[in-house]
Design an enzyme around this catalytic site. Structure first.
Site, PDB file in Angstrom:
ATOM      1  N   ASN A  10      35.944  35.406  47.715  1.00  0.00           N
ATOM      2  CA  ASN A  10      36.555  34.102  47.059  1.00  0.00           C
ATOM      3  C   ASN A  10      37.384  33.361  48.034  1.00  0.00           C
ATOM      4  OD1 ASN A  10      37.488  32.253  45.563  1.00  0.00           O
ATOM      5  ND2 ASN A  10      38.829  33.625  44.274  1.00  0.00           N
ATOM      6  N   LYS A  12      38.767  30.602  47.842  1.00  0.00           N
ATOM      7  CA  LYS A  12      39.745  29.739  47.153  1.00  0.00           C
ATOM      8  C   LYS A  12      39.704  28.468  47.737  1.00  0.00           C
ATOM      9  CE  LYS A  12      42.208  33.841  45.848  1.00  0.00           C
ATOM     10  NZ  LYS A  12      43.431  34.378  45.486  1.00  0.00           N
ATOM     11  N   HIS A  95      39.481  33.283  36.698  1.00  0.00           N
ATOM     12  CA  HIS A  95      40.424  33.948  37.788  1.00  0.00           C
ATOM     13  C   HIS A  95      41.787  33.379  37.332  1.00  0.00           C
ATOM     14  CE1 HIS A  95      42.420  34.211  41.345  1.00  0.00           C
ATOM     15  NE2 HIS A  95      41.237  34.905  41.867  1.00  0.00           N
ATOM     16  N   GLU A  97      44.205  32.441  38.739  1.00  0.00           N
ATOM     17  CA  GLU A  97      44.766  31.058  39.014  1.00  0.00           C
ATOM     18  C   GLU A  97      44.140  30.042  38.136  1.00  0.00           C
ATOM     19  OE1 GLU A  97      43.326  31.420  43.235  1.00  0.00           O
ATOM     20  OE2 GLU A  97      44.739  32.939  43.398  1.00  0.00           O
ATOM     21  N   GLU A 167      41.494  42.089  38.477  1.00  0.00           N
ATOM     22  CA  GLU A 167      42.473  41.682  39.526  1.00  0.00           C
ATOM     23  C   GLU A 167      43.824  41.524  39.011  1.00  0.00           C
ATOM     24  OE1 GLU A 167      40.404  39.053  43.031  1.00  0.00           O
ATOM     25  OE2 GLU A 167      41.069  37.888  41.390  1.00  0.00           O
ATOM     26  N   GLY A 173      47.263  38.341  46.764  1.00  0.00           N
ATOM     27  CA  GLY A 173      47.740  37.707  47.841  1.00  0.00           C
ATOM     28  C   GLY A 173      49.225  37.978  48.333  1.00  0.00           C
ATOM     29  N   SER A 212      44.525  42.040  47.292  1.00  0.00           N
ATOM     30  CA  SER A 212      44.923  42.492  48.563  1.00  0.00           C
ATOM     31  C   SER A 212      43.987  43.665  49.158  1.00  0.00           C
ATOM     32  CB  SER A 212      46.477  43.104  48.575  1.00  0.00           C
ATOM     33  OG  SER A 212      47.312  41.853  48.243  1.00  0.00           O
TER      34      SER A 212
HETATM   35  P1  13P Z   1      43.799  38.505  47.884  1.00  0.00           P
HETATM   36  O1  13P Z   1      42.600  39.369  48.448  1.00  0.00           O
HETATM   37  O2  13P Z   1      44.056  37.303  48.954  1.00  0.00           O
HETATM   38  O3  13P Z   1      44.765  39.163  47.443  1.00  0.00           O
HETATM   39  O4  13P Z   1      42.997  37.750  46.627  1.00  0.00           O
HETATM   40  C1  13P Z   1      42.631  38.212  45.662  1.00  0.00           C
HETATM   41  C2  13P Z   1      41.823  37.137  44.787  1.00  0.00           C
HETATM   42  O5  13P Z   1      42.593  36.521  44.229  1.00  0.00           O
HETATM   43  C3  13P Z   1      40.242  37.039  44.963  1.00  0.00           C
HETATM   44  O6  13P Z   1      39.664  36.534  43.801  1.00  0.00           O
END
Ligand code: 13P
Length: 252
Positions: A10, A12, A95, A97, A167, A173, A212
């Site tokens: 992903n 983003k 997601h 976000e 997640e 992140g 992560s």
């Molecule tokens: P990270 O791997 O950067 O923590 O992000 C995870 C994520 O949100 C994947 O959709």
């Protein structure tokens, strides 16, 4: 039950044409275990280029979002019909976000899941709790509340064609990944929750872990019995690390 292992990138709102070029070149040559699939989800403007570049039979293209409507006056939105024109086989939906920044509700996400399935695109349904919710021991309640509207909308049988990504929001992140044991316990709960509706389907649904994940921790996480791969953010932007993760992952 032998489920396929899935590694999802992903990106983003990151990446550029150079990354599209470099990542696709590398992934076209990556050695994958025969039961491993890789899905790359760049931002919308890069889908068309990426679609022309990916050649590996087990590397697929995915989108990061979509609208539940097929067309119309929805400025700035993207439909499944458009995604299909660029060989998009998967779409990330719900997601955290999207849920937190864009206020998407579980009911709206359920409608998107339904629309994706109706057009033959496999939804990667994301669920997960916040740090406060975990501290308050509400993780299971939150996950159930995120899953139930989707079950109500599409019916449990349709989960045959759904990928779920767990997640935990506090692990995204932050570098604070869930321990393999903690992630496994939560995945086991998700499977049990689905199982209460249909055991056979629950056994088949791929459950990915995200938050992560990197080259150091992926093997221990993916070795857990109910973890069938990962949804990667930061590590999926690094050509060396991401391709290494894809090639070291073993199928179940
Ligand atoms: P990270 O791997 O950067 O923590 O992000 C995870 C994520 O949100 C994947 O959709």
């Amino acid at each position: 039950m032998n489920r396929r292992t899935i590694v999802v990138a992903n990106w983003k709102m990151n990446g550029n044409l150079n990354l599209v070029e470099e990542m696709s070149k590398r992934l076209n040559q990556v050695q994958l275990d025969e039961s491993v699939d890789v899905i790359v989800c760049p931002s919308f403007p890069y889908l068309a280029t990426m679609a022309t570049k990916l050649t590996h039979k087990n590397v697929y293209l995915g989108a990061q979002n979509m609208n539940a409507q097929t067309k119309g006056a929805f400025t700035g939105e993207i439909s499944t019909t458009m995604l299909q024109e660029f060989a998009v086989k998967y779409v990330i939906l719900g997601h955290s976000e999207r849920r937190s920044i864009y206020q998407e509700t579980s009911v709206e996400i359920a409608q998107k899941v339904s629309a994706a399935l109706n057009s033959g695109i496999t939804p990667i349904l994301c669920i997960g709790e916040s740090a406060d919710q975990r501290t308050a021991e509400q993780t299971e309640t939150i996950l159930a509340a995120q899953l139930q509207p989707v079950i109500d909308e599409i019916g449990i049988e349709k989960f045959n064609e759904v990928v779920i990504a767990y997640e935990p929001v506090w692990a995204i992140g932050t570098g604070k990944t869930a321990s393999p044991e903690m992630a496994q316990a939560t995945h086991q709960y998700i499977r049990q929750f689905l199982s209460a509706n249909n055991t056979e389907i629950a056994d088949k649904v791929p459950l990915l872990y995200g938050g992560s994940v990197n080259a150091q921790n992926c093997e221990a996480l993916f070795a857990q019995p109910d973890i069938d791969g990962g949804l990667l953010g930061g590590a999926s932007l690094k050509v060396d690390e991401f391709s290494q993760i894809c090639s070291t992952v073993k199928g179940s």
